[in-house]
Design a protein around this motif. Structure first.
Motif, mmCIF file in Angstrom:
data_model
loop_
_atom_site.group_PDB
_atom_site.id
_atom_site.type_symbol
_atom_site.label_atom_id
_atom_site.label_comp_id
_atom_site.label_asym_id
_atom_site.label_seq_id
_atom_site.Cartn_x
_atom_site.Cartn_y
_atom_site.Cartn_z
ATOM 1 N N ALA A 1 -20.700 -12.445 -2.367
ATOM 2 C CA ALA A 1 -21.239 -11.308 -1.604
ATOM 3 C C ALA A 1 -20.320 -10.989 -0.422
ATOM 4 O O ALA A 1 -20.044 -9.819 -0.141
ATOM 5 C CB ALA A 1 -22.647 -11.610 -1.117
ATOM 6 N N GLY A 2 -19.831 -12.008 0.258
ATOM 7 C CA GLY A 2 -18.924 -11.792 1.380
ATOM 8 C C GLY A 2 -17.599 -11.197 0.945
ATOM 9 O O GLY A 2 -17.087 -10.268 1.573
ATOM 10 N N LEU A 3 -17.045 -11.722 -0.139
ATOM 11 C CA LEU A 3 -15.781 -11.186 -0.649
ATOM 12 C C LEU A 3 -15.935 -9.745 -1.125
ATOM 13 O O LEU A 3 -15.040 -8.914 -0.942
ATOM 14 C CB LEU A 3 -15.238 -12.062 -1.775
ATOM 15 C CG LEU A 3 -14.755 -13.450 -1.352
ATOM 16 C CD1 LEU A 3 -14.395 -14.284 -2.580
ATOM 17 C CD2 LEU A 3 -13.564 -13.333 -0.411
ATOM 18 N N SER A 4 -17.071 -9.448 -1.716
ATOM 19 C CA SER A 4 -17.336 -8.086 -2.162
ATOM 20 C C SER A 4 -17.394 -7.128 -0.980
ATOM 21 O O SER A 4 -16.826 -6.032 -1.023
ATOM 22 C CB SER A 4 -18.651 -8.051 -2.943
ATOM 23 O OG SER A 4 -19.000 -6.730 -3.246
ATOM 24 N N ALA A 5 -18.076 -7.522 0.080
ATOM 25 C CA ALA A 5 -18.149 -6.674 1.276
ATOM 26 C C ALA A 5 -16.763 -6.473 1.892
ATOM 27 O O ALA A 5 -16.426 -5.369 2.319
ATOM 28 C CB ALA A 5 -19.105 -7.292 2.289
ATOM 29 N N MET A 6 -15.965 -7.530 1.926
ATOM 30 C CA MET A 6 -14.608 -7.408 2.458
ATOM 31 C C MET A 6 -13.761 -6.473 1.587
ATOM 32 O O MET A 6 -13.006 -5.646 2.111
ATOM 33 C CB MET A 6 -13.948 -8.781 2.544
ATOM 34 C CG MET A 6 -14.472 -9.643 3.656
ATOM 35 S SD MET A 6 -13.863 -11.341 3.651
ATOM 36 C CE MET A 6 -12.138 -11.159 3.377
ATOM 37 N N TRP B 1 -14.767 -3.984 -0.321
ATOM 38 C CA TRP B 1 -15.168 -2.597 -0.089
ATOM 39 C C TRP B 1 -14.647 -2.088 1.245
ATOM 40 O O TRP B 1 -14.223 -0.935 1.354
ATOM 41 C CB TRP B 1 -16.691 -2.453 -0.140
ATOM 42 C CG TRP B 1 -17.184 -2.285 -1.534
ATOM 43 C CD1 TRP B 1 -17.913 -3.167 -2.269
ATOM 44 C CD2 TRP B 1 -16.962 -1.167 -2.390
ATOM 45 N NE1 TRP B 1 -18.135 -2.667 -3.526
ATOM 46 C CE2 TRP B 1 -17.580 -1.431 -3.626
ATOM 47 C CE3 TRP B 1 -16.291 0.042 -2.235
ATOM 48 C CZ2 TRP B 1 -17.549 -0.536 -4.690
ATOM 49 C CZ3 TRP B 1 -16.269 0.939 -3.309
ATOM 50 C CH2 TRP B 1 -16.891 0.636 -4.508
ATOM 51 N N GLY B 2 -14.656 -2.922 2.258
ATOM 52 C CA GLY B 2 -14.119 -2.527 3.559
ATOM 53 C C GLY B 2 -12.639 -2.225 3.481
ATOM 54 O O GLY B 2 -12.157 -1.219 4.028
ATOM 55 N N TRP B 3 -11.887 -3.079 2.799
ATOM 56 C CA TRP B 3 -10.448 -2.840 2.621
ATOM 57 C C TRP B 3 -10.201 -1.553 1.833
ATOM 58 O O TRP B 3 -9.333 -0.769 2.166
ATOM 59 C CB TRP B 3 -9.790 -4.005 1.916
ATOM 60 C CG TRP B 3 -9.659 -5.238 2.756
ATOM 61 C CD1 TRP B 3 -9.516 -5.295 4.118
ATOM 62 C CD2 TRP B 3 -9.670 -6.577 2.304
ATOM 63 N NE1 TRP B 3 -9.452 -6.596 4.530
ATOM 64 C CE2 TRP B 3 -9.535 -7.417 3.427
ATOM 65 C CE3 TRP B 3 -9.782 -7.173 1.059
ATOM 66 C CZ2 TRP B 3 -9.504 -8.796 3.348
ATOM 67 C CZ3 TRP B 3 -9.748 -8.548 0.974
ATOM 68 C CH2 TRP B 3 -9.605 -9.347 2.113
ATOM 69 N N TYR B 4 -10.982 -1.361 0.771
ATOM 70 C CA TYR B 4 -10.828 -0.160 -0.052
ATOM 71 C C TYR B 4 -11.102 1.097 0.758
ATOM 72 O O TYR B 4 -10.326 2.058 0.711
ATOM 73 C CB TYR B 4 -11.756 -0.239 -1.272
ATOM 74 C CG TYR B 4 -11.773 1.031 -2.084
ATOM 75 C CD1 TYR B 4 -10.734 1.319 -2.960
ATOM 76 C CD2 TYR B 4 -12.816 1.941 -1.970
ATOM 77 C CE1 TYR B 4 -10.730 2.486 -3.704
ATOM 78 C CE2 TYR B 4 -12.824 3.119 -2.709
ATOM 79 C CZ TYR B 4 -11.782 3.382 -3.566
ATOM 80 O OH TYR B 4 -11.775 4.541 -4.293
ATOM 81 N N LEU B 5 -12.202 1.110 1.485
ATOM 82 C CA LEU B 5 -12.540 2.287 2.283
ATOM 83 C C LEU B 5 -11.490 2.540 3.361
ATOM 84 O O LEU B 5 -11.089 3.678 3.600
ATOM 85 C CB LEU B 5 -13.925 2.122 2.915
ATOM 86 C CG LEU B 5 -15.100 2.170 1.941
ATOM 87 C CD1 LEU B 5 -16.397 1.804 2.656
ATOM 88 C CD2 LEU B 5 -15.202 3.534 1.303
ATOM 89 N N GLY B 6 -11.037 1.482 4.022
ATOM 90 C CA GLY B 6 -10.021 1.626 5.051
ATOM 91 C C GLY B 6 -8.700 2.137 4.490
ATOM 92 O O GLY B 6 -8.015 2.957 5.113
ATOM 93 N N ALA B 7 -8.336 1.681 3.308
ATOM 94 C CA ALA B 7 -7.083 2.104 2.685
ATOM 95 C C ALA B 7 -7.129 3.552 2.223
ATOM 96 O O ALA B 7 -6.098 4.192 2.050
ATOM 97 C CB ALA B 7 -6.761 1.192 1.498
ATOM 98 N N ASN B 8 -8.329 4.081 2.027
ATOM 99 C CA ASN B 8 -8.475 5.454 1.560
ATOM 100 C C ASN B 8 -8.872 6.426 2.662
ATOM 101 O O ASN B 8 -9.397 7.501 2.393
ATOM 102 C CB ASN B 8 -9.471 5.512 0.410
ATOM 103 C CG ASN B 8 -8.866 4.928 -0.840
ATOM 104 O OD1 ASN B 8 -7.929 5.479 -1.392
ATOM 105 N ND2 ASN B 8 -9.371 3.785 -1.269
ATOM 106 N N GLY B 9 -8.671 6.021 3.902
ATOM 107 C CA GLY B 9 -8.845 6.949 5.006
ATOM 108 C C GLY B 9 -10.228 6.999 5.624
ATOM 109 O O GLY B 9 -10.499 7.885 6.434
ATOM 110 N N PHE B 10 -11.109 6.093 5.265
ATOM 111 C CA PHE B 10 -12.443 6.112 5.868
ATOM 112 C C PHE B 10 -12.350 5.711 7.331
ATOM 113 O O PHE B 10 -11.758 4.703 7.678
ATOM 114 C CB PHE B 10 -13.380 5.137 5.143
ATOM 115 C CG PHE B 10 -14.764 5.071 5.736
ATOM 116 C CD1 PHE B 10 -15.684 6.061 5.469
ATOM 117 C CD2 PHE B 10 -15.123 4.029 6.565
ATOM 118 C CE1 PHE B 10 -16.955 6.000 6.014
ATOM 119 C CE2 PHE B 10 -16.388 3.967 7.114
ATOM 120 C CZ PHE B 10 -17.300 4.955 6.836
#
Length: 114
Positions: A59-64, A66-75
């Motif tokens: 669960a922790g790795l999944s949240a991390m 998603w955070g990396w993905y969103l940050g990399a895509n300009g969120f």
């Protein structure tokens, strides 16, 4: 037509999601029993500990991820707590919020005092 397709996809998604939860969570409780029969030791606590560890770490790795993905895509998180105001937002942001929520931007975040 699109609504019918959406319901069909949703039902299949829910069935397969339920199976991915139902099967493992109904098998896991029997693993310590089978282990006790085979090994002659009661190691239920070890299994439960590992199960909880695996659940929390994934669960922790999944949240991390998603955070990396969103940050990399300009969120970019818009934080009112940092002193920002709803009125200062760019028109494009207003448009996106209205498209996502279906309500006027001015009616969003009603708990935020201007």
């Amino acid at each position: 037509m699109w609504n019918a397709m959406l319901y069909v996809v949703m039902v299949w998604w829910l069935i397969f999601r339920a199976m991915t939860w139902f099967i493992p969570w109904n098998v896991f409780p029997f693993i310590p029993d089978v282990d006790m029969i085979m090994a002659g030791e009661n190691r239920g606590g070890l299994y439960i500990g590992f199960q909880q560890f695996a659940r929390k770490i994934t669960a922790g790795l999944s949240a991390m991820a998603w955070g990396w993905y969103l940050g990399a895509n300009g969120f970019v998180e818009e934080a009112f707590k940092a002193g920002g105001k709803k009125a200062d937002v760019e028109p494009e942001t207003k448009k996106i919020v209205e498209q996502l929520t279906g309500i006027k931007y001015e009616k969003c975040w009603t708990q935020t005092a201007e």
